[in-house]
Write an enzyme that holds these catalytic residues in place. Sequence first.
Site, PDB file in Angstrom:
ATOM      1  N   GLY A  55      50.030  33.761  33.643  1.00  0.00           N
ATOM      2  CA  GLY A  55      49.316  33.978  34.888  1.00  0.00           C
ATOM      3  C   GLY A  55      47.966  34.645  34.744  1.00  0.00           C
ATOM      4  O   GLY A  55      47.253  34.797  35.734  1.00  0.00           O
ATOM      5  N   TYR A  56      47.608  35.064  33.539  1.00  0.00           N
ATOM      6  CA  TYR A  56      46.305  35.695  33.348  1.00  0.00           C
ATOM      7  C   TYR A  56      45.231  34.623  33.252  1.00  0.00           C
ATOM      8  O   TYR A  56      45.155  33.891  32.271  1.00  0.00           O
ATOM      9  CB  TYR A  56      46.301  36.550  32.084  1.00  0.00           C
ATOM     10  CG  TYR A  56      47.195  37.775  32.134  1.00  0.00           C
ATOM     11  CD1 TYR A  56      47.725  38.241  33.331  1.00  0.00           C
ATOM     12  CD2 TYR A  56      47.504  38.471  30.977  1.00  0.00           C
ATOM     13  CE1 TYR A  56      48.541  39.353  33.365  1.00  0.00           C
ATOM     14  CE2 TYR A  56      48.313  39.598  31.011  1.00  0.00           C
ATOM     15  CZ  TYR A  56      48.832  40.037  32.203  1.00  0.00           C
ATOM     16  OH  TYR A  56      49.635  41.145  32.239  1.00  0.00           O
ATOM     17  N   SER A  57      44.426  34.517  34.309  1.00  0.00           N
ATOM     18  CA  SER A  57      43.360  33.509  34.391  1.00  0.00           C
ATOM     19  C   SER A  57      43.896  32.108  34.109  1.00  0.00           C
ATOM     20  O   SER A  57      43.311  31.336  33.345  1.00  0.00           O
ATOM     21  CB  SER A  57      42.220  33.853  33.412  1.00  0.00           C
ATOM     22  OG  SER A  57      41.622  35.074  33.758  1.00  0.00           O
ATOM     23  N   GLY A  85      46.286  30.969  32.350  1.00  0.00           N
ATOM     24  CA  GLY A  85      46.600  30.645  30.951  1.00  0.00           C
ATOM     25  C   GLY A  85      45.430  30.784  29.997  1.00  0.00           C
ATOM     26  O   GLY A  85      45.606  30.623  28.780  1.00  0.00           O
ATOM     27  N   LYS A  92      54.322  36.396  29.186  1.00  0.00           N
ATOM     28  CA  LYS A  92      55.161  36.565  30.364  1.00  0.00           C
ATOM     29  C   LYS A  92      55.076  35.330  31.253  1.00  0.00           C
ATOM     30  O   LYS A  92      54.076  34.601  31.216  1.00  0.00           O
ATOM     31  CB  LYS A  92      54.710  37.812  31.143  1.00  0.00           C
ATOM     32  CG  LYS A  92      54.727  39.080  30.296  1.00  0.00           C
ATOM     33  CD  LYS A  92      54.313  40.316  31.084  1.00  0.00           C
ATOM     34  CE  LYS A  92      52.839  40.345  31.415  1.00  0.00           C
ATOM     35  NZ  LYS A  92      51.988  40.528  30.202  1.00  0.00           N
TER      36      LYS A  92
END
Length: 345
Positions: free
Chosen positions: A64-66, A68, A90
């Site tokens: 979920g960070y940017s 992928g 995660k």
Amino acid sequence: MTDMTYTKLGNSGLIVSRMCFGTMTFNLGSKWIPGVANVGQDAATEMVLHALDQGVNFFDTADGYSNGESEQILGKALGKRRNEAVICTKLGFRQTDQINDTGLSRGHIQKQIDGSLTRMGTDHIDLLVLHKTDFTTPIEETLAALQQAVDHGKVRYLGVSNWPAWQAARAIQYQRDNRMTPFVTGQYLYNAVARDIEQDVLPMLAEMGGSLMAWSPLAGGLLSGKYDPDNLDGGDGRLSVGGDFLDVDKTVARTAISALNSIAKAHDAHPATVALAWVLAQKRDHTVLFGASKRSHMDAALAAPGLTLMAEDLDALNNAGMPGKRYPHWFDAMMTDEILTKSLA
């Protein structure tokens, strides 16, 4: 090299550095975190290699960070040194508008694991952490999907993040009863001014064989040394730009920052170093997630394992943000004190 220290991740054989480099700021220009600088590929590669050279072997990212991009940048930054690293990623947050592209269902878990492997350019995930709860999916389905990923060699160790203590304990007991691979770590918010998990989560982890990965150990930048305790809304830090999403009590914040600055001055250390060292000092198997947008931030963080805080230092910070006991904890404490008083009389 810094004085890096290491620990086993919960009740497992996996040895990790107690400093874990968090890569939430790695992206290709999406600017999804207010007040935080973007870290592109070149800068990320420089910092990742510096971390490895300083003894860090633990790296954290998420699908979920940017969208992928963080995973992609981390994988490329590690390159040929992939086998020196323990990668934690995660999953669980919504990825697209498709109705099933979220949560902890079998299909979403399988899809996101394969996606993470592709983005990072690796054949296995060292530690897979469930980023959130999903009360719409039977926990048995979630745990079976995770076990299948372990059995197929795609994932080696498991953990949770942001789960209530009762749910994590229930899951671990189910894993034990069914001879499944258990969760060995929990990623939770923990710092000198946000200590809610001391009530239930930390005792649960200790009882169930898990260790803590502390996220936001600087309280969203509050304990980074950027803030004047008498002017918390000033400066150019994240709080003044994006707001205080942790909602820290201002009186607690002022007291903690004053103590932090005083301790830092006494040790000739950066306030951020002191804040991270406080988390490490709470328990030998705690690990700390630290982020950075420049080398100077990294160096302040990486000095934490080498800083020994005195008893009076710990007391000053402990007293600043000591959480009040909630029921039934205060009742249990009262009964325990009464039993001990009578038994020792």
